[in-house]
Scaffold this active site. Structure first.
Site, short mmCIF file in Angstrom:
data_model
loop_
_atom_site.label_atom_id
_atom_site.label_comp_id
_atom_site.label_asym_id
_atom_site.label_seq_id
_atom_site.Cartn_x
_atom_site.Cartn_y
_atom_site.Cartn_z
N HIS A 21 29.18 -19.14 -10.10
CA HIS A 21 27.72 -19.31 -9.97
C HIS A 21 27.30 -19.14 -8.51
CE1 HIS A 21 28.68 -22.16 -13.49
NE2 HIS A 21 28.43 -20.96 -13.96
N LYS A 318 43.05 -15.91 -14.39
CA LYS A 318 41.77 -16.58 -14.58
C LYS A 318 41.86 -17.96 -13.93
CE LYS A 318 38.94 -17.52 -18.33
NZ LYS A 318 38.66 -17.74 -19.69
N1 MSP Z 1 23.14 -18.95 -19.48
C1 MSP Z 1 23.80 -17.70 -19.51
C2 MSP Z 1 23.01 -16.67 -18.76
C3 MSP Z 1 21.62 -16.46 -19.22
S1 MSP Z 1 20.76 -15.34 -18.22
C4 MSP Z 1 19.35 -15.08 -19.02
C5 MSP Z 1 25.21 -17.84 -18.89
N2 MSP Z 1 25.40 -18.87 -18.10
S2 MSP Z 1 26.81 -19.23 -17.40
O1 MSP Z 1 26.55 -20.42 -16.65
O2 MSP Z 1 27.84 -19.31 -18.38
O3 MSP Z 1 27.25 -18.07 -16.50
C6 MSP Z 1 26.46 -17.53 -15.54
C7 MSP Z 1 27.14 -16.50 -14.69
O4 MSP Z 1 28.31 -17.00 -14.04
C8 MSP Z 1 27.56 -15.25 -15.44
O5 MSP Z 1 27.00 -14.13 -14.76
C9 MSP Z 1 29.06 -15.22 -15.29
O6 MSP Z 1 29.52 -13.92 -15.17
C10 MSP Z 1 29.23 -15.96 -13.98
N3 MSP Z 1 30.60 -16.41 -13.82
C11 MSP Z 1 31.26 -17.38 -14.53
N4 MSP Z 1 32.57 -17.42 -14.10
C12 MSP Z 1 32.77 -16.49 -13.14
C13 MSP Z 1 33.84 -16.14 -12.30
N5 MSP Z 1 35.03 -16.69 -12.38
N6 MSP Z 1 33.60 -15.18 -11.36
C14 MSP Z 1 32.37 -14.60 -11.18
N7 MSP Z 1 31.34 -14.93 -11.95
C15 MSP Z 1 31.53 -15.78 -13.00
O7 MSP Z 1 26.02 -16.99 -19.15
#
Ligand code: MSP
Length: 703
Positions: A21, A318
Site C-alpha cells: 500500500h 511472496k
Molecule cells: N480495495 C481493493 C481496491 C479497490 S480500488 C477501486 C483492493 N484493496 S487491497 O487493499 O487489497 O489492495 C490494494 C493494492 O495493494 C493493490 O493495488 C495491490 O496490488 C497492492 N498490493 C498488495 N500487496 C502488494 C505487494 N506485495 N506489492 C505491491 N503491491 C501490493 O484490492
C-alpha cells in the site's frame, strides 16, 4: 485547463496497511509532485474501500460495527501517511476517500441509475435481474472463487473449501447483472485505438486476450440478507451493490460526480479523467469492468490504467508473516529516512515488473547511491566551496588567458560540454519519468552524478587550490559541480522532496525546488556570490551490521505491533494495546458453545510426527507433499494446503501433530494419509503449524 488527476487503489478496510500500500502511494505522490512542479493543477486521491462481506465479518469478529471497523483501519492509514509524509499536511494526497461518505452514496447511486437506463452497444438493457450461482462455503459464509477452493478429485463431486476442507454447496440467489458480455468489441476498440490506455504493454496484451476470450456478465448485487454492509441498489433496497461497483466509482464521486457540493469543491469536469495506478492483481477490475461501466454510463474513460508488480522478498518469495519475510512499516519508519525509502522503491522496482525488497538491499542502495553517490557529491562540493571560496558560489568563467592552464589541469574549458550533457540527460530523464519508468529515470539522473564526480576527481580541486595560477580553474570546477547539484535537486525533487529541499537550501537558494519547472532549467542560472549554508550530510551513511542487528532484535514478536496500537484513537497509553485487526479472528477461539464429551475427543487419534521430506506439487500452488514419520513402519504421505505460507525446506525435521485416523483421500492424484494440525487465523485463514518446544518421540499420542 491544464489539470491532472492521479489515484491509488482504495484499500480494503479489513486489514492494516503494509509495504504494498505504501508503495502505490509513493508512486502516486511522486507523480503528483512532478505535475505540480510543472505548474499543473493536480488532484491526488487515495483512500479506503469500506464495504462488503469481508469488512462486515472482520468487524463482527472484532466486536465492532462495520463503520467502527473502517474507522479503526483508517486511523492506521492516516498514521502511515503522516509518518511517511504522504498526507495533505506534507504536500501529499488531496483527499483520503472513504466509500462510507454520504456523497459517495449519492454518486454511486447516480451511476447505477444511469447504467440501469442504458442500452448496451448491442441494444440490450445494460443491467438486468437474474440468478447468481456459485460454490458457497457455509462455515465461511461466502461464495468461493476458483482459486479459493480445491477442485474435486472425481468429476461430479463438489469442490472443497481450502480453509475448512469441507465440501462446498451449490447455491443460487437473485442478483442484478451488468451485461459485460456486450462490451467486448467496444473495449477492444478502446485498447486498440489507445495503446497507452493500459500500461505496461505486457499487461495490455493480457487484458486484450482476456477480453478476446469472451466476457461473462457480471453479478453486481447481492441480496441484502446475504450482504448488508454496502450501498443499497437504487429503487430496490433488498439488494446491496457489488463492492467493486461501489469501490471503482469512488474515483468519480470523490471529485464531484453525482454531488453538487463536491463538484463545486473539487470538480469532476475539471479533473476527470484520471490516471489510475494499480497493482497487477486488480488490473482486470480497472481495465475491463470499470471502463465498461463508464461506457455504459456515457462517461469519459480514464486517462490510463497503469499496473505495477508485486513486492517480493530478496529471494523472490511472496511476503508473509509466517515466512517472517515481511517488511514492517514501523521498522522502515524507525531506521530509514523517507527519502531513502522513496528512492529505493522507485529505483528497485522496474515499473510493471515484480520487485524484491529486503532491509539489507535498502541499506546497500542507501549507502552506495545516496550516501556515497549524491550525498558525497554534494558534501564534498559544498565543503570545498566553504574552504576555497569563502562559502560563496564562485564564478564559472575562465578568462582567455587562463584557458591553457585549465586545459593542463585536465578540465574541459568549454562549459557547454557539461551543460549539453546534463541538458540531454534531463530531457531523457523527464521522458522516462513521464512514462513512469522511474528506475530508468533514476539511472539517467545518476549518470549526471557520475559525470560530476568524474570531473572533480579528474580536476583534483585540492591540488588546484595549492596553485595560485589555477584559481579560476578551481572556481570553474566548483561552480559546475554546484550548478549540477542545483539541477539535480530540481529533477529529483518529486522523488526525494526532503533531501532535495535540504540540498537546495545548502546551496544558498531561496524558496524550493518544488517551484522550478525542470524543463525550464537553464545552465548557468546559479548566481555567483551566493552564500552557501552550513553543510550537513543529506544522506547519512547507515551502519549495516548495527542496523540489521537492531532490526532483527525488533522483529521479535513482542515489539512488532507496538506502533499499531498507537493508532487506535483515544486508546489510553497505560492499557494493554488492543490486538491489531489482522488477529481479530483469533477471537474464533472464544465463545465456543458446542461442547463435546471426552469420548468424542478420544475418537481423534492425534500423533506426534516428524517431517522427513516436503516438496511442492506441480500445478498445485497451494499444496505441499510431505513424508511424516509417526513411529510406524512406513512414513505417512500427507498433503497440506500450506504451500503459500511455508517453504518446504522450513518444514523438514520439524515435529508436527498429525490426525492419524482420518480417512485417507486423494488430492491431485496423490493419496493423503492423514492431516497436519495447524492453527488458522486472519481473514485468509493463515495456517500456523502446531509444534512442540520439548523433545518428544515420534508416534506419541496427544490426549
Ligand atoms: N480495495 C481493493 C481496491 C479497490 S480500488 C477501486 C483492493 N484493496 S487491497 O487493499 O487489497 O489492495 C490494494 C493494492 O495493494 C493493490 O493495488 C495491490 O496490488 C497492492 N498490493 C498488495 N500487496 C502488494 C505487494 N506485495 N506489492 C505491491 N503491491 C501490493 O484490492
Amino acid at each position: 485547463m491544464n489539470t491532472f488527476y492521479v489515484t491509488t487503489p482504495i484499500y480494503y478496510a479489513n486489514s492494516l496497511p503494509h509495504l504494498g500500500h505504501l508503495y502505490t502511494m509513493i508512486v502516486a505522490d511522486t507523480v503528483a509532485r512532478a505535475k505540480r512542479q510543472r505548474g499543473i493543477e493536480t488532484y491526488f486521491l487515495t483512500g479506503t474501500d469500506e464495504h462488503g462481506i469481508n469488512i462486515e465479518r472482520a468487524a463482527q469478529k472484532a466486536g465492532r460495527t462495520p463503520k467502527e471497523q473502517a474507522d479503526y483501519v483508517v486511523s492506521y492509514y492516516k498514521k502511515m501517511t503522516s509518518e511517511f509524509a504522504l498526507d495533505t499536511a506534507h504536500g501529499g494526497y488531496d483527499i483520503f476517500m472513504r466509500t462510507t461518505e454520504p456523497f459517495h452514496y449519492e454518486g454511486v447511486s447516480e451511476l447505477w441509475r444511469r447504467i440501469a437506463k442504458a442500452k448496451t452497444p448491442r441494444g440490450n438493457d445494460a443491467i438486468y435481474k437474474g440468478h447468481y450461482e456459485g460454490w458457497f462455503c457455509a462455515p465461511c459464509a461466502e461464495y468461493k472463487t476458483e482459486d479459493e477452493y480445491q477442485k474435486p478429485a472425481n468429476e461430479g463431486d463438489p469442490p472443497t473449501c481450502l480453509i475448512h476442507e469441507t465440501p462446498l454447496d451449490r447455491v443460487s440467489e437473485e442478483s442484478y447483472f451488468f451485461r459485460l458480455s456486450d462490451y467486448d468489441e467496444a473495449l477492444l476498440s478502446v485498447y486498440e485505438s489507445r495503446p497507452d490506455f493500459v500500461r505496461p504493454e505486457s499487461r495490455r496484451n493480457e487484458v486484450m486476450s482476456f477480453v478476446r476470450g469472451g466476457l461473462q456478465d457480471l453479478s453486481v448485487s447481492r441480496l441484502k440478507t446475504s450482504v448488508s454492509w454496502g450501498v443499497p441498489v437504487p429503487d430496490d433496497p433488498a439488494h446491496t451493490m457489488y463492492v467493486w461497483f461501489d469501490a471503482l466509482t469512488n474515483y468519480i464521486t470523490a471529485i464531484g460526480f453525482g454531488n453538487e457540493e463536491r463538484e463545486q469543491k473539487v470538480g469532476f469536469e475539471k479533473f476527470w479523467p484520471a490516471l489510475h495506478l494499480v497493482g497487477k492483481d486488480i488490473l482486470r477490475f480497472h481495465a475491463v469492468y470499470w471502463p465498461a461501466f463508464l461506457l455504459a454510463a456515457g462517461i469519459e474513460l480514464p486517462r490510463a490504467i497503469v499496473a505495477h508488480g508485486m513486492w517480493l522478498d530478496p529471494n523472490g518469495r511472496k511476503m508473509s508473516k509466517t515466512l517472517g519475510n515481511t517488511i514492517e512499516l514501523d521498522v522502515l519508519q524507525k531506521y530509514f529516512s523517507i527519502d531513502a525509502i522513496r528512492y529505493f522503491v522507485l529505483r528497485e522496482m522496474v515499473f510493471g515488473q515484480d520487485g524484491r525488497f529486503g532491509y539489507e538491499g535498502l541499506i546497500d542502495r542507501a549507502n552506495s547511491d545516496l550516501a556515497s553517490g549524491l550525498g558525497n557529491l554534494s558534501s564534498r562540493t559544498l565543503t570545498m566551496i566553504g574552504k576555497y571560496c569563502d562559502g560563496r558560489i564562485p564564478s564559472g568563467v575562465i578568462a582567455e588567458d587562463r584557458l591553457l592552464q585549465a586545459k593542463r589541469a585536465g578540465i574541459d574549458t568549454d562549459q557547454t560540454t557539461l551543460a549539453g550533457f546534463i541538458e540531454t540527460a534531463r530531457d531523457q530523464y523527464l521522458l522516462q519519468f513521464e512514462n513512469l519508468a522511474f528506475s530508468r529515470a533514476l539511472e539517467t539522473a545518476w549518470s549526471i552524478v557520475s559525470r560530476a564526480d568524474k570531473m572533480i576527481s579528474d580536476a583534483k580541486p585540492w591540488d588546484l587550490a595549492k596553485d595560485e595560477n589555477q584559481k579560476q580553474t578551481l572556481s570553474a570546477v566548483l561552480y559546475r559541480a554546484a550548478e549540477t547539484l542545483r539541477w539535480l535537486s530540481v529533477l529529483l525533487h518529486p522523488i526525494m522532496p526532503g533531501a532535495t529541499q535540504a540540498l537546495w537550501s545548502q546551496l544558498g537558494l531561496e524558496g524550493s525546488p518544488a517551484e522550478i519547472n525542470p524543463s525550464e532549467l537553464k545552465w548557468g542560472e546559479l548566481k555567483e556570490g551566493t552564500a552557501i549554508a552550513d553543510v550537513q550530510a543529506i544522506f547519512p551513511r547507515i551502519d549495516k551490521a548495527k542496523t540489521m542487528e537492531q532490526i532483527n532484535a525488533d522483529q521479535k514478536p513482542s515489539g512488532a505491533h507496538a506502533t499499531e496500537a498507537d493508532a487506535v484513537p483515544g486508546a489510553p497509553s497505560a492499557t494493554k494495546p488492543e490486538p491489531p485487526m489482522q488477529h481479530a479472528t483469533e477471537a474464533d477461539a472464544v465463545g465456543v458453545t458446542n461442547y463435546i464429551e471426552i469420548d468424542d475427543f478420544a475418537k481423534v487419534d492425534l500423533r506426534v510426527g516428524q517431517v522427513l521430506s516436503a516438496e511442492r506439487i506441480p500445478k498445485a500452488d497451494k499444496l505441499l507433499l510431505m513424508k511424516v514419520d509417526i513411529g510406524e513402519e512406513q512414513p505417512r504421505q500427507i498433503l497440506a494446503g500450506i504451500a503459500q505460507y511455508y517453504e518446504p525446506e522450513q518444514l523438514v525435521g520439524r515435529k508436527v501433530v498429525i490426525v492419524a485416523n482420518l480417512k485417507h483421500r486423494k488430492l491431485r492424484g496423490y493419496e493423503s494419509q492423514g492431516m497436519v494440525v495447524a492453527a488458522s487465523y486472519g481473514e485468509e485463514g493463515r495456517p500456523v503449524i502446531a509444534t512442540f518446544t520439548e523433545d518428544v518421540p515420534n508416534g506419541a499420542r496427544l490426549k
